[in-house]
Design a protein around this motif. Structure first.
Motif, short mmCIF file in Angstrom:
data_model
loop_
_atom_site.label_atom_id
_atom_site.label_comp_id
_atom_site.label_asym_id
_atom_site.label_seq_id
_atom_site.Cartn_x
_atom_site.Cartn_y
_atom_site.Cartn_z
N ILE A 151 13.93 37.45 3.51
CA ILE A 151 12.77 36.76 2.49
C ILE A 151 13.34 35.86 1.73
O ILE A 151 12.34 34.78 1.40
N ALA A 152 14.10 35.71 1.21
CA ALA A 152 14.97 34.39 0.29
C ALA A 152 15.17 33.38 1.23
O ALA A 152 14.35 32.06 0.73
N ALA A 153 15.45 33.44 3.02
CA ALA A 153 15.82 32.18 3.64
C ALA A 153 14.32 31.66 4.04
O ALA A 153 14.33 30.53 3.90
N TRP A 154 13.11 32.45 4.36
CA TRP A 154 11.65 32.14 4.15
C TRP A 154 12.08 31.13 3.63
O TRP A 154 10.79 30.15 4.03
N PRO A 159 9.03 24.76 2.74
CA PRO A 159 8.70 23.29 2.59
C PRO A 159 8.70 22.97 3.92
O PRO A 159 8.15 21.93 4.09
N SER A 160 9.58 23.12 4.86
CA SER A 160 10.12 21.94 5.90
C SER A 160 8.90 22.53 6.75
O SER A 160 8.62 21.17 7.75
N LEU A 161 7.67 23.43 6.81
CA LEU A 161 6.81 24.14 7.96
C LEU A 161 5.09 23.23 7.74
O LEU A 161 4.52 22.74 8.06
N GLN A 162 5.86 22.48 5.74
CA GLN A 162 4.61 22.11 5.34
C GLN A 162 3.37 22.41 5.27
O GLN A 162 2.29 22.06 6.17
#
Length: 375
Positions: A151-154, A159-162
Motif C-alpha cells: 500500500i505504501a509503495a502504491w 503521483p507518476s500516474l498523473q
C-alpha cells in the motif's frame, strides 16, 4: 531454520478462500499446512540484510549494463534497447520483486535467481500465511510486512500516474495469475488509486489515436501487467511499446533483472559478495557441480542440474536465447523435502518471505507453499 510437522486447520480451505485464495489446490496440494518452517529472530535479520544488499547490487548492475550498452547479452531485441535505457535513466518506479534464495539457516543465503518482473505467490506470502500464523501459532511472529508495504509503495507510485486509471492485466484461464493480480489491485485501491481489470488478450491498439484501448475502446494510459516483458516484445502490438503510449509497471528496465543473465553480471561485478554463487555464460569457467538455466525461462523449466553423481534435466520450451551456468549449492533439505526461500522486496525495502517446497531439487509451478514463523 527448522521444518516442523503441523496439523492443518480443519477450516483451512474456508479461511484461504475468505481472502481470495481460491487456487490452494492447483495441481494437487499447493498450500500445505501439514508442516511449516521455524526461524529465530537472528535468522530473520540475516534474511532481511541479504535481501537489502541484493537489491542494492542489482541496481548497481543496472547502471553498469546501461552505461556499457550490454543489452545484447540479455537477448533484448535491438529496437527495445533505448526504451530500457531511457526507463532506467528516468528511474521509472518499480513495485516489487522476489529473490529466490538457498539457505539452511546457517551461514549466508545464496541467490538462485531474481523474479523481478512478474513474481507470483504474493497473496499466499502476504495475507494467507499471516492468517495461518495468527490462528496456528499465536504469540509468534512472521517476517511479513508485505501488505502494508505494498500500500505504501502504491502511494509512492501514484503521483507518476498523473491521475490516469491504472489497468491491471493478466492472461485468461490462469486462476493463480488472476488471484495475484486481484490482490495487487486491492492494495492499489487501498492506496486510493483508480483501477480497472483487463485481460491481456482483450487489449487492443487504436491505430488512429496511437494508443492502447480496452474492449470499450477506452484509452489505457497506465498498465500493471502480470505478463513478462520478453513476451510483450514479441506480441503483434509489441512494436508500439517503444513509443511509450502508456506507463507500464513493472518498468522496461526490469528486463535486465528478470533475465538470468544478470547472475553472470552480478558475479562479474561482485565476486566477493557472500550472497552470490559463481555464475558465467560459459561453463568452462566453473569446476565442480553446476546448474544450467535458460536466461529466459519460468517455473523451473529446462533447468539442468549437473553433478558428479549424475544429471537431472527438467522439460520445457526455453533455451533458444542462451543459458547461464551457476555453481551448485544445496537447498535446505528435510526428509526429502527441498525448500527455497522467496524473499520479497517492495519498492526499495525487504518485506517478507514465502517458502516453496518440493520433493525435487528444482522448484516448479507444482511446488508446495508452506507457511513460516519465528520466535
Amino acid at each position: 531454520m527448522r521444518r516442523v510437522s503441523a496439523t492443518p486447520r480443519p477450516n483451512w480451505r474456508e479461511r484461504c478462500e475468505k481472502v481470495g485464495f481460491d487456487y490452494h489446490t492447483i495441481d494437487g496440494t499447493y498450500w500445505d499446512e501439514s508442516a511449516c518452517y521455524e526461524f529465530d529472530a537472528d535468522q530473520i535479520d540475516v534474511l532481511e540484510s541479504a535481501t537489502a544488499e541484493l537489491h542494492r547490487i542489482c541496481l548497481e548492475a543496472c547502471e553498469y549494463i546501461v552505461s556499457n550498452n550490454r543489452f545484447a547479452e540479455f537477448a533484448i531485441p535491438p529496437q527495445f534497447h533505448q526504451l530500457v535505457a531511457t526507463s532506467w535513466r528516468r528511474r521509472d518506479p518499480t513495485l516489487f520483486g522476489r529473490f529466490d534464495l538457498a539457505w539452511t539457516g546457517a551461514g549466508e543465503p545464496k541467490l538462485l535467481e531474481y523474479n523481478a518482473d512478474t513474481p507470483t505467490s504474493l497473496l499466499e506470502a502476504s495475507v494467507v500465511q499471516w492468517d495461518w500464523m495468527q490462528e496456528a501459532k499465536p504469540g509468534c511472529d512472521q517476517f511479513n510486512s508485505l501488505h502494508e508495504k505494498l500500500i505504501a509503495a502504491w502511494q509512492s507510485i501514484a503521483p507518476s500516474l498523473q491521475g490516469s486509471m491504472l489497468y491491471f492485466a493478466c492472461v485468461k484461464d490462469s486462476d493463480e495469475d488472476l488471484g495475484n493480480l486481484e490482490y495487487l489491485r486491492d492494495t492499489a485501491i487501498q492506496a486510493k488509486i483508480a483501477t480497472m481489470q483487463v485481460f491481456v488478450e482483450d487489449i487492443g491498439w487504436d491505430a488512429k489515436a496511437r494508443r492502447f484501448v480496452d474492449l470499450e475502446r477506452r484509452p489505457i494510459e497506465a498498465l500493471f501487467k502480470l505478463y513478462p516483458w520478453e513476451w510483450l516484445t514479441t506480441e503483434s502490438f509489441g512494436a508500439h511499446l517503444v513509443s511509450e503510449p502508456c506507463r507500464l509497471l513493472e518498468p522496461a528496465w526490469k528486463m535486465l533483472l528478470s533475465n538470468k543473465a544478470i547472475l553472470a553480471v552480478l558475479w562479474e561485478m561482485f565476486p566477493t559478495s557472500p550472497y552470490l554463487l559463481p555464475a558465467y555464460r560459459d561453463p568452462a569457467h566453473l569446476t565442480g557441480d553446476y546448474v544450467r538455466k535458460p536466461i529466459l525461462s519460468r517455473e523451473g523449466a529446462n533447468v539442468a542440474l549437473r553433478r558428479n553423481a549424475g544429471a537431472m534435466i527438467t522439460q520445457g520450451t526455453y533455451g533458444k536465447e542462451g543459458y547461464v551456468y551457476q555453481a551448485f549449492t544445496p537447498l535446505c533439505e528435510t526428509d526429502g523435502n527441498y525448500a527455497v526461500i522467496g524473499s520479497w522486496i517492495i519498492g526499495d525495502q525487504p518485506a517478507g518471505i514465502g517458502i516453496r517446497e518440493d520433493r525435487s531439487a528444482v522448484t516448479s509451478n507444482a511446488s508446495r507453499f508452506l507457511p513460516h514463523y519465528f520466535i
